[in-house]
Design an enzyme around this catalytic site. Structure first.
Site, PDB file in Angstrom:
ATOM      1  N   THR A  32     -10.440  -6.878  -5.787  1.00  0.00           N
ATOM      2  CA  THR A  32     -11.744  -6.809  -6.442  1.00  0.00           C
ATOM      3  C   THR A  32     -12.387  -5.442  -6.243  1.00  0.00           C
ATOM      4  O   THR A  32     -13.260  -5.042  -7.020  1.00  0.00           O
ATOM      5  CB  THR A  32     -12.680  -7.896  -5.889  1.00  0.00           C
ATOM      6  OG1 THR A  32     -12.665  -7.849  -4.446  1.00  0.00           O
ATOM      7  CG2 THR A  32     -12.230  -9.290  -6.339  1.00  0.00           C
TER       8      THR A  32
ATOM      9  N   LEU B 290      11.766 -19.973  -4.897  1.00  0.00           N
ATOM     10  CA  LEU B 290      10.729 -19.146  -4.282  1.00  0.00           C
ATOM     11  C   LEU B 290       9.459 -19.295  -5.096  1.00  0.00           C
ATOM     12  O   LEU B 290       9.493 -19.292  -6.326  1.00  0.00           O
ATOM     13  CB  LEU B 290      11.148 -17.670  -4.250  1.00  0.00           C
ATOM     14  CG  LEU B 290      10.096 -16.676  -3.725  1.00  0.00           C
ATOM     15  CD1 LEU B 290       9.959 -16.802  -2.208  1.00  0.00           C
ATOM     16  CD2 LEU B 290      10.457 -15.245  -4.117  1.00  0.00           C
TER      17      LEU B 290
ATOM     18  N   ASP C 255       0.828  -1.204   0.000  1.00  0.00           N
ATOM     19  CA  ASP C 255       0.000   0.000   0.000  1.00  0.00           C
ATOM     20  C   ASP C 255       0.865   1.258   0.000  1.00  0.00           C
ATOM     21  O   ASP C 255       1.963   1.266   0.569  1.00  0.00           O
ATOM     22  CB  ASP C 255      -0.901  -0.014   1.248  1.00  0.00           C
ATOM     23  CG  ASP C 255      -2.048   0.960   1.145  1.00  0.00           C
ATOM     24  OD1 ASP C 255      -2.370   1.404   0.022  1.00  0.00           O
ATOM     25  OD2 ASP C 255      -2.633   1.300   2.189  1.00  0.00           O
TER      26      ASP C 255
ATOM     27  N   GLY D 208       0.166   5.259  -4.644  1.00  0.00           N
ATOM     28  CA  GLY D 208      -0.473   6.494  -5.088  1.00  0.00           C
ATOM     29  C   GLY D 208      -0.087   7.685  -4.247  1.00  0.00           C
ATOM     30  O   GLY D 208       0.201   8.772  -4.760  1.00  0.00           O
ATOM     31  N   ARG D 209      -0.079   7.497  -2.929  1.00  0.00           N
ATOM     32  CA  ARG D 209       0.285   8.591  -2.030  1.00  0.00           C
ATOM     33  C   ARG D 209       1.738   9.024  -2.234  1.00  0.00           C
ATOM     34  O   ARG D 209       2.061  10.204  -2.183  1.00  0.00           O
ATOM     35  CB  ARG D 209       0.058   8.172  -0.570  1.00  0.00           C
ATOM     36  CG  ARG D 209      -1.328   8.489  -0.056  1.00  0.00           C
ATOM     37  CD  ARG D 209      -1.562   7.870   1.303  1.00  0.00           C
ATOM     38  NE  ARG D 209      -1.814   6.438   1.195  1.00  0.00           N
ATOM     39  CZ  ARG D 209      -1.846   5.621   2.236  1.00  0.00           C
ATOM     40  NH1 ARG D 209      -1.604   6.097   3.449  1.00  0.00           N
ATOM     41  NH2 ARG D 209      -2.109   4.342   2.084  1.00  0.00           N
ATOM     42  N   TRP D 210       2.602   8.036  -2.449  1.00  0.00           N
ATOM     43  CA  TRP D 210       4.022   8.330  -2.688  1.00  0.00           C
ATOM     44  C   TRP D 210       4.161   9.258  -3.887  1.00  0.00           C
ATOM     45  O   TRP D 210       4.924  10.223  -3.870  1.00  0.00           O
ATOM     46  CB  TRP D 210       4.769   7.022  -2.904  1.00  0.00           C
ATOM     47  CG  TRP D 210       6.252   7.139  -3.076  1.00  0.00           C
ATOM     48  CD1 TRP D 210       7.210   7.100  -2.095  1.00  0.00           C
ATOM     49  CD2 TRP D 210       6.969   7.297  -4.318  1.00  0.00           C
ATOM     50  NE1 TRP D 210       8.466   7.218  -2.632  1.00  0.00           N
ATOM     51  CE2 TRP D 210       8.342   7.351  -3.999  1.00  0.00           C
ATOM     52  CE3 TRP D 210       6.579   7.394  -5.650  1.00  0.00           C
ATOM     53  CZ2 TRP D 210       9.326   7.492  -4.972  1.00  0.00           C
ATOM     54  CZ3 TRP D 210       7.560   7.542  -6.618  1.00  0.00           C
ATOM     55  CH2 TRP D 210       8.914   7.586  -6.278  1.00  0.00           C
TER      56      TRP D 210
ATOM     57  N   TRP E  53     -11.399  -1.885  -8.797  1.00  0.00           N
ATOM     58  CA  TRP E  53     -12.081  -1.467 -10.021  1.00  0.00           C
ATOM     59  C   TRP E  53     -12.805  -0.129  -9.823  1.00  0.00           C
ATOM     60  O   TRP E  53     -13.174   0.532 -10.804  1.00  0.00           O
ATOM     61  CB  TRP E  53     -13.095  -2.531 -10.451  1.00  0.00           C
ATOM     62  CG  TRP E  53     -12.479  -3.835 -10.847  1.00  0.00           C
ATOM     63  CD1 TRP E  53     -12.424  -4.980 -10.108  1.00  0.00           C
ATOM     64  CD2 TRP E  53     -11.816  -4.145 -12.084  1.00  0.00           C
ATOM     65  NE1 TRP E  53     -11.782  -5.976 -10.800  1.00  0.00           N
ATOM     66  CE2 TRP E  53     -11.397  -5.498 -12.019  1.00  0.00           C
ATOM     67  CE3 TRP E  53     -11.551  -3.416 -13.247  1.00  0.00           C
ATOM     68  CZ2 TRP E  53     -10.722  -6.121 -13.058  1.00  0.00           C
ATOM     69  CZ3 TRP E  53     -10.868  -4.041 -14.287  1.00  0.00           C
ATOM     70  CH2 TRP E  53     -10.461  -5.380 -14.188  1.00  0.00           C
TER      71      TRP E  53
ATOM     72  N   HIS F 291       2.971   3.553  -8.896  1.00  0.00           N
ATOM     73  CA  HIS F 291       2.838   2.112  -9.138  1.00  0.00           C
ATOM     74  C   HIS F 291       4.076   1.557  -9.856  1.00  0.00           C
ATOM     75  O   HIS F 291       4.522   0.443  -9.573  1.00  0.00           O
ATOM     76  CB  HIS F 291       1.583   1.837  -9.959  1.00  0.00           C
ATOM     77  CG  HIS F 291       0.311   2.127  -9.219  1.00  0.00           C
ATOM     78  ND1 HIS F 291      -0.006   1.528  -8.015  1.00  0.00           N
ATOM     79  CD2 HIS F 291      -0.726   2.965  -9.505  1.00  0.00           C
ATOM     80  CE1 HIS F 291      -1.181   1.976  -7.604  1.00  0.00           C
ATOM     81  NE2 HIS F 291      -1.631   2.852  -8.490  1.00  0.00           N
TER      82      HIS F 291
END
Length: 252
Positions: A76, A141, A30, A33-35, A79, A47
């Site tokens: 979900t 991994l 999370d 966007g704020r970054w 969107w 992103h």
């Protein structure tokens, strides 16, 4: 029928003492966007920067003792964001998957995708199928990427599959237990996460792995995801090793 005390004791995981590294780490990434907004940039720039951090974290994970990692890429509920951001994310997912396929395979990473694929663009679904096939069998991994994933939706889909199996006689009512449900989840080939990390300072779980994370340890960090580093991951894992996990039992 409700579980008895004996049933719970028999079906719960065994308590674990201190010092054990998490086998499976799940991350709610999370703050992208704020970054970007803090810097006056478009949200998609955040992103893209967040995607660069994923590469660093994935490269560091095996050396930190992590065998499985699940990352929350698109829920979900996402969107509901602007059409521009959603379309930009879908394009970024497809290009990144194609670009990183060879490197992930070279590193011994098996890539899987969880979530409902039916709403995704056919080209993206084709790319996802291709890299899953290409990396299948890699053992260093296992990286599960949650795209169009929601925990409640996953449980709904599992319930429908279980109902069909009951109706068609592939399973009996007596065989409907926790294992039967887990076997119909998107994560059925993975152990439950030992540790769930959420970046950006938010302290909610946002419909992420509600069944699988019933006994997971949680870490909430104020760091926005584009600033989250392998060093911070190592610090969180060190704290995890100091915890005693009792799974409803008592301290030894």
């Amino acid at each position: 029928m409700a579980l008895s005390t004996t049933d719970i004791a028999e079906t719960s995981p065994e308590p674990q003492g201190e010092g054990r590294a998490p086998l499976h780490v799940a991350i709610i990434m999370d703050g992208n966007g704020r970054w970007a907004t803090q810097r006056g940039w478009p949200r998609l720039a955040g992103h893209r920067k967040g995607a660069e951090q994923i590469k660093k974290i994935v490269q560091a994970a095996p050396g930190l003792g992590i065998r499985y990692m699940t990352i929350y890429a698109f829920s979900t509920e996402n969107w509901k964001r602007s059409t521009q951001e959603v379309l930009g994310l879908m394009k970024m997912f497809r290009l990144m998957i194609k670009r990183e396929a060879a490197e992930l395979s070279r590193q011994g990473v098996e890539l899987r995708f969880i979530g409902d694929r039916t709403r995704l663009d056919p080209l993206l679904r084709e790319t996802m199928d291709s890299i899953e096939a290409r990396t299948r069998g890699n053992t260093k991994l296992t990286l599960a990427v949650a795209i169009n994933y929601g925990g409640r939706d996953e449980l709904r889909r599992a319930a429908l599959e279980l109902a069909r199996d009951l109706a068609e006689g592939r399973i009996t009512e007596d065989e409907v237990d926790e294992a039967a449900i887990s076997a119909r989840l998107d994560t059925r080939c993975m152990p439950d996460p030992d540790l769930v990390i959420r970046s950006s300072g938010e302290t909610r779980t946002s419909n992420f792995l509600p069944w699988q994370a019933a006994y997971s340890e949680y870490e909430f960090t104020p760091t926005l995801w584009p600033d989250f580093t392998p060093g911070e991951l190592a610090e969180i894992l060190a704290r995890f090793k100091g915890r005693e996990r009792r799974f409803g039992g008592v301290a030894s």
